[in-house]
Design a protein around this motif. Structure first.
Motif, PDB file in Angstrom:
ATOM      1  N   SER A  71     -19.659  88.919  73.004  1.00 35.08           N
ATOM      2  CA  SER A  71     -19.047  90.250  72.849  1.00 35.08           C
ATOM      3  C   SER A  71     -19.971  91.352  73.350  1.00 35.08           C
ATOM      4  CB  SER A  71     -18.670  90.489  71.382  1.00 35.08           C
ATOM      5  OG  SER A  71     -17.657  89.601  70.973  1.00 35.08           O
ATOM      6  N   ASN A  72     -21.278  91.181  73.154  1.00 38.33           N
ATOM      7  CA  ASN A  72     -22.240  92.127  73.731  1.00 38.33           C
ATOM      8  C   ASN A  72     -22.076  92.194  75.240  1.00 38.33           C
ATOM      9  OD1 ASN A  72     -24.125  93.812  72.396  1.00 38.33           O
ATOM     10  ND2 ASN A  72     -25.094  92.024  71.468  1.00 38.33           N
ATOM     11  N   THR A  73     -21.898  91.028  75.845  1.00 34.54           N
ATOM     12  CA  THR A  73     -21.716  90.971  77.294  1.00 34.54           C
ATOM     13  C   THR A  73     -20.448  91.701  77.705  1.00 34.54           C
ATOM     14  OG1 THR A  73     -22.886  88.851  77.412  1.00 34.54           O
ATOM     15  CG2 THR A  73     -21.466  89.425  79.267  1.00 34.54           C
ATOM     16  N   SER A  74     -19.343  91.448  77.011  1.00 31.52           N
ATOM     17  CA  SER A  74     -18.071  92.101  77.328  1.00 31.52           C
ATOM     18  C   SER A  74     -18.197  93.620  77.275  1.00 31.52           C
ATOM     19  CB  SER A  74     -16.983  91.643  76.347  1.00 31.52           C
ATOM     20  OG  SER A  74     -16.754  90.264  76.433  1.00 31.52           O
ATOM     21  N   ILE A  75     -18.807  94.100  76.209  1.00 32.76           N
ATOM     22  CA  ILE A  75     -18.923  95.540  75.999  1.00 32.76           C
ATOM     23  C   ILE A  75     -19.794  96.194  77.063  1.00 32.76           C
ATOM     24  CG2 ILE A  75     -19.979  97.249  74.464  1.00 32.76           C
ATOM     25  CD1 ILE A  75     -18.964  95.476  72.125  1.00 32.76           C
ATOM     26  N   ASN A  76     -20.920  95.573  77.361  1.00 36.20           N
ATOM     27  CA  ASN A  76     -21.841  96.195  78.313  1.00 36.20           C
ATOM     28  C   ASN A  76     -21.354  96.080  79.752  1.00 36.20           C
ATOM     29  OD1 ASN A  76     -24.395  97.249  76.839  1.00 36.20           O
ATOM     30  ND2 ASN A  76     -23.931  95.321  75.819  1.00 36.20           N
ATOM     31  N   ILE A  77     -20.626  95.010  80.081  1.00 38.69           N
ATOM     32  CA  ILE A  77     -19.962  94.949  81.385  1.00 38.69           C
ATOM     33  C   ILE A  77     -18.985  96.113  81.501  1.00 38.69           C
ATOM     34  CG2 ILE A  77     -18.231  93.701  82.740  1.00 38.69           C
ATOM     35  CD1 ILE A  77     -19.457  91.111  81.876  1.00 38.69           C
ATOM     36  N   ALA A  78     -18.190  96.308  80.443  1.00 42.28           N
ATOM     37  CA  ALA A  78     -17.193  97.383  80.457  1.00 42.28           C
ATOM     38  C   ALA A  78     -17.849  98.739  80.663  1.00 42.28           C
ATOM     39  CB  ALA A  78     -16.404  97.366  79.149  1.00 42.28           C
ATOM     40  N   LEU A  79     -18.962  98.981  79.998  1.00 42.32           N
ATOM     41  CA  LEU A  79     -19.650 100.270  80.124  1.00 42.32           C
ATOM     42  C   LEU A  79     -20.155 100.523  81.542  1.00 42.32           C
ATOM     43  CD1 LEU A  79     -21.516 100.333  76.730  1.00 42.32           C
ATOM     44  CD2 LEU A  79     -20.144 102.223  77.638  1.00 42.32           C
ATOM     45  N   TRP A  80     -20.717  99.488  82.161  1.00 40.77           N
ATOM     46  CA  TRP A  80     -21.255  99.690  83.509  1.00 40.77           C
ATOM     47  C   TRP A  80     -20.126  99.836  84.532  1.00 40.77           C
ATOM     48  CZ3 TRP A  80     -25.713 101.651  84.454  1.00 40.77           C
ATOM     49  CH2 TRP A  80     -26.759 101.464  83.545  1.00 40.77           C
ATOM     50  N   GLY A 130     -26.430  85.343  86.950  1.00 42.57           N
ATOM     51  CA  GLY A 130     -27.643  86.095  86.641  1.00 42.57           C
ATOM     52  C   GLY A 130     -28.079  85.854  85.207  1.00 42.57           C
ATOM     53  N   CYS A 131     -28.992  86.687  84.736  1.00 39.59           N
ATOM     54  CA  CYS A 131     -29.523  86.491  83.389  1.00 39.59           C
ATOM     55  C   CYS A 131     -29.730  87.817  82.676  1.00 39.59           C
ATOM     56  CB  CYS A 131     -30.844  85.721  83.443  1.00 39.59           C
ATOM     57  SG  CYS A 131     -32.225  86.652  84.145  1.00 39.59           S
ATOM     58  N   VAL A 132     -29.749  87.740  81.357  1.00 37.80           N
ATOM     59  CA  VAL A 132     -30.093  88.879  80.493  1.00 37.80           C
ATOM     60  C   VAL A 132     -31.288  88.433  79.657  1.00 37.80           C
ATOM     61  CG1 VAL A 132     -29.343  90.441  78.657  1.00 37.80           C
ATOM     62  CG2 VAL A 132     -27.704  89.666  80.400  1.00 37.80           C
ATOM     63  N   PRO A 133     -32.408  89.128  79.762  1.00 32.85           N
ATOM     64  CA  PRO A 133     -33.607  88.686  79.048  1.00 32.85           C
ATOM     65  C   PRO A 133     -33.533  88.940  77.546  1.00 32.85           C
ATOM     66  CG  PRO A 133     -34.021  90.787  80.103  1.00 32.85           C
ATOM     67  CD  PRO A 133     -32.653  90.355  80.552  1.00 32.85           C
ATOM     68  N   GLN A 134     -34.311  88.184  76.812  1.00 33.62           N
ATOM     69  CA  GLN A 134     -34.469  88.454  75.381  1.00 33.62           C
ATOM     70  C   GLN A 134     -35.040  89.857  75.225  1.00 33.62           C
ATOM     71  OE1 GLN A 134     -33.759  86.178  72.798  1.00 33.62           O
ATOM     72  NE2 GLN A 134     -34.081  87.927  71.451  1.00 33.62           N
ATOM     73  N   ASP A 188     -34.542  96.552  79.296  1.00 33.03           N
ATOM     74  CA  ASP A 188     -34.404  95.414  80.202  1.00 33.03           C
ATOM     75  C   ASP A 188     -32.999  94.816  80.127  1.00 33.03           C
ATOM     76  OD1 ASP A 188     -37.031  95.699  80.998  1.00 33.03           O
ATOM     77  OD2 ASP A 188     -37.805  94.159  79.625  1.00 33.03           O
ATOM     78  N   ALA A 189     -32.451  94.746  78.915  1.00 30.92           N
ATOM     79  CA  ALA A 189     -31.113  94.171  78.751  1.00 30.92           C
ATOM     80  C   ALA A 189     -30.054  95.037  79.429  1.00 30.92           C
ATOM     81  CB  ALA A 189     -30.789  94.010  77.272  1.00 30.92           C
ATOM     82  N   ALA A 190     -30.124  96.352  79.233  1.00 32.53           N
ATOM     83  CA  ALA A 190     -29.137  97.251  79.837  1.00 32.53           C
ATOM     84  C   ALA A 190     -29.181  97.159  81.364  1.00 32.53           C
ATOM     85  CB  ALA A 190     -29.393  98.684  79.388  1.00 32.53           C
ATOM     86  N   LYS A 191     -30.376  97.110  81.912  1.00 31.73           N
ATOM     87  CA  LYS A 191     -30.506  96.992  83.369  1.00 31.73           C
ATOM     88  C   LYS A 191     -29.958  95.654  83.860  1.00 31.73           C
ATOM     89  CE  LYS A 191     -34.511 100.083  83.697  1.00 31.73           C
ATOM     90  NZ  LYS A 191     -35.968 100.171  83.971  1.00 31.73           N
ATOM     91  N   ALA A 192     -30.122  94.617  83.028  1.00 36.73           N
ATOM     92  CA  ALA A 192     -29.601  93.295  83.396  1.00 36.73           C
ATOM     93  C   ALA A 192     -28.068  93.307  83.430  1.00 36.73           C
ATOM     94  CB  ALA A 192     -30.105  92.237  82.416  1.00 36.73           C
ATOM     95  N   TYR A 193     -27.453  93.997  82.481  1.00 35.67           N
ATOM     96  CA  TYR A 193     -25.990  94.093  82.482  1.00 35.67           C
ATOM     97  C   TYR A 193     -25.507  94.879  83.700  1.00 35.67           C
ATOM     98  CZ  TYR A 193     -25.782  92.167  77.758  1.00 35.67           C
ATOM     99  OH  TYR A 193     -25.870  91.335  76.661  1.00 35.67           O
ATOM    100  N   GLU A 194     -26.264  95.885  84.100  1.00 37.48           N
ATOM    101  CA  GLU A 194     -25.905  96.623  85.315  1.00 37.48           C
ATOM    102  C   GLU A 194     -25.983  95.697  86.536  1.00 37.48           C
ATOM    103  OE1 GLU A 194     -27.049 100.728  87.734  1.00 37.48           O
ATOM    104  OE2 GLU A 194     -28.494  99.850  86.338  1.00 37.48           O
ATOM    105  N   ARG A 195     -27.015  94.861  86.595  1.00 27.42           N
ATOM    106  CA  ARG A 195     -27.132  93.907  87.708  1.00 27.42           C
ATOM    107  C   ARG A 195     -25.973  92.909  87.692  1.00 27.42           C
ATOM    108  NH1 ARG A 195     -32.641  94.112  86.268  1.00 27.42           N
ATOM    109  NH2 ARG A 195     -32.467  92.157  85.088  1.00 27.42           N
ATOM    110  N   LEU A 196     -25.539  92.522  86.491  1.00 25.48           N
ATOM    111  CA  LEU A 196     -24.413  91.597  86.378  1.00 25.48           C
ATOM    112  C   LEU A 196     -23.163  92.200  86.994  1.00 25.48           C
ATOM    113  CD1 LEU A 196     -22.918  89.091  85.367  1.00 25.48           C
ATOM    114  CD2 LEU A 196     -22.801  90.162  83.096  1.00 25.48           C
ATOM    115  N   VAL A 197     -22.904  93.466  86.709  1.00 24.42           N
ATOM    116  CA  VAL A 197     -21.736  94.134  87.286  1.00 24.42           C
ATOM    117  C   VAL A 197     -21.884  94.248  88.801  1.00 24.42           C
ATOM    118  CG1 VAL A 197     -20.475  96.328  87.402  1.00 24.42           C
ATOM    119  CG2 VAL A 197     -21.081  95.349  85.181  1.00 24.42           C
ATOM    120  N   ASN A 198     -23.096  94.489  89.273  1.00 22.65           N
ATOM    121  CA  ASN A 198     -23.325  94.508  90.720  1.00 22.65           C
ATOM    122  C   ASN A 198     -22.986  93.156  91.329  1.00 22.65           C
ATOM    123  OD1 ASN A 198     -24.249  97.153  90.659  1.00 22.65           O
ATOM    124  ND2 ASN A 198     -26.401  96.574  90.512  1.00 22.65           N
TER     125      ASN A 198
END
Length: 291
Positions: A37-46, A228-232, A254-264
């Protein structure tokens, strides 16, 4: 700005645009507690920050993680559309930065029991999301229940969240096995991507993917890609405690930037995905046996 005003603004934006099929992306996992769910939400935000109108369908029956993480309690859910005649726009809630979401509530569990006429009405009503969103994120339940499989087999893009925990890897494999054996699944029209979550870095993320992919290639008739990956990151747990998405509370983490890379990554791979089927096409596929 209250939720009603936010929705009016979104509809106003739509009136200035040509209606097109929304992009549908499902986020799933083999087991709970891996950050789906964290992934879903942060993908949506980016995606929202890219100027996209985004709706999350919280299809994780009984857990309501999206509304908890958004700190927003919806008045209505999908059951009100299915059984009380409400329209989709009436049950949409608005979270941070204008990301919209629909709570599945108990309605998700009842989907498999709908008769043909109920299914047709629901598909017609769910099409209203097309007027509100460019991207629809389906936050599925974890595991391989019938309702989860129905969503996954209908989705053109699928993000599978996996952590290095042995149980997560095993359960991810079990989900992929169930998916590959499902007669409704077609790997040629569904892009399956694995996201390595809570890893130490890119090296561990790729190693985790290679570990899962080796077994999948050997035993299953399904193809997966590395998303891709999201770091601890301690910022994630802090944000969860504050009932805020990490991309809002700690946008430079680091996590927020990783979610941005995921959307990219999702955007860069968009050309490989077939023409978007939209919400109507998605729900027609979900209920194909009843239509």
């Amino acid at each position: 700005m209250d939720q009603a005003a936010s929705l009016r603004n979104i509809v106003k934006q739509q009136n200035q645009k040509e209606l097109t099929n929304a992009r549908v992306i499902a986020v799933t996992s083999g087991k709970g507690g891996v950050g789906k769910s964290n992934t879903s939400i942060n993908i949506a935000l980016w995606y929202r920050r890219r100027g996209k109108r985004v709706v999350i369908l919280d299809a994780d029956f009984g857990l309501a993680n999206v509304e908890v993480m958004f700190g927003v309690i919806p008045k209505y859910n999908l059951s009100d559309v299915m059984f009380k005649g409400m329209d989709i726009k009436d049950i949409v809630s608005v979270g941070p930065e204008g990301v919209m979401f629909v709570s599945g509530g108990s309605g998700i569990a009842k989907l498999v029991n709908l008769d043909r006429e109920q299914v047709r009405r629901l598909v017609s009503k769910m099409t209203e999301l097309e007027e509100l969103a460019d991207v629809v994120i389906i936050d599925t339940g974890a595991g391989i229940s019938d309702s989860v499989m129905e969503f996954l087999t209908a989705t053109p893009e699928l993000v599978l969240v996996t952590t290095p925990e042995p149980t997560s890897v095993t359960d991810s494999y079990s989900l992929l096995k169930a998916l590959s054996m499902n007669p409704s699944f077609n790997n040629s029209v569904t892009k399956v991507m694995m996201l390595a979550n809570r890893v130490s870095g890119e090296a561990e993320g790729k190693k985790l993917f290679e570990k899962l992919n080796a077994v999948v290639n050997r035993f299953l008739n399904i193809t997966i890609e590395y998303a891709g990956c999201v770091p601890q990151d301690d910022c994630v747990s802090k944000a969860v405690m504050a009932q805020k998405p990490v991309s809002v509370l700690y946008p430079n983490s680091d996590a927020a930037k990783a979610y941005e890379r995921l959307v990219n990554t999702l955007e860069n791979g968009w050309s490989e995905v077939q023409k978007p089927i939209g919400i109507r096409g998605f729900f027609r596929a979900v209920f194909s046996k009843k239509l």
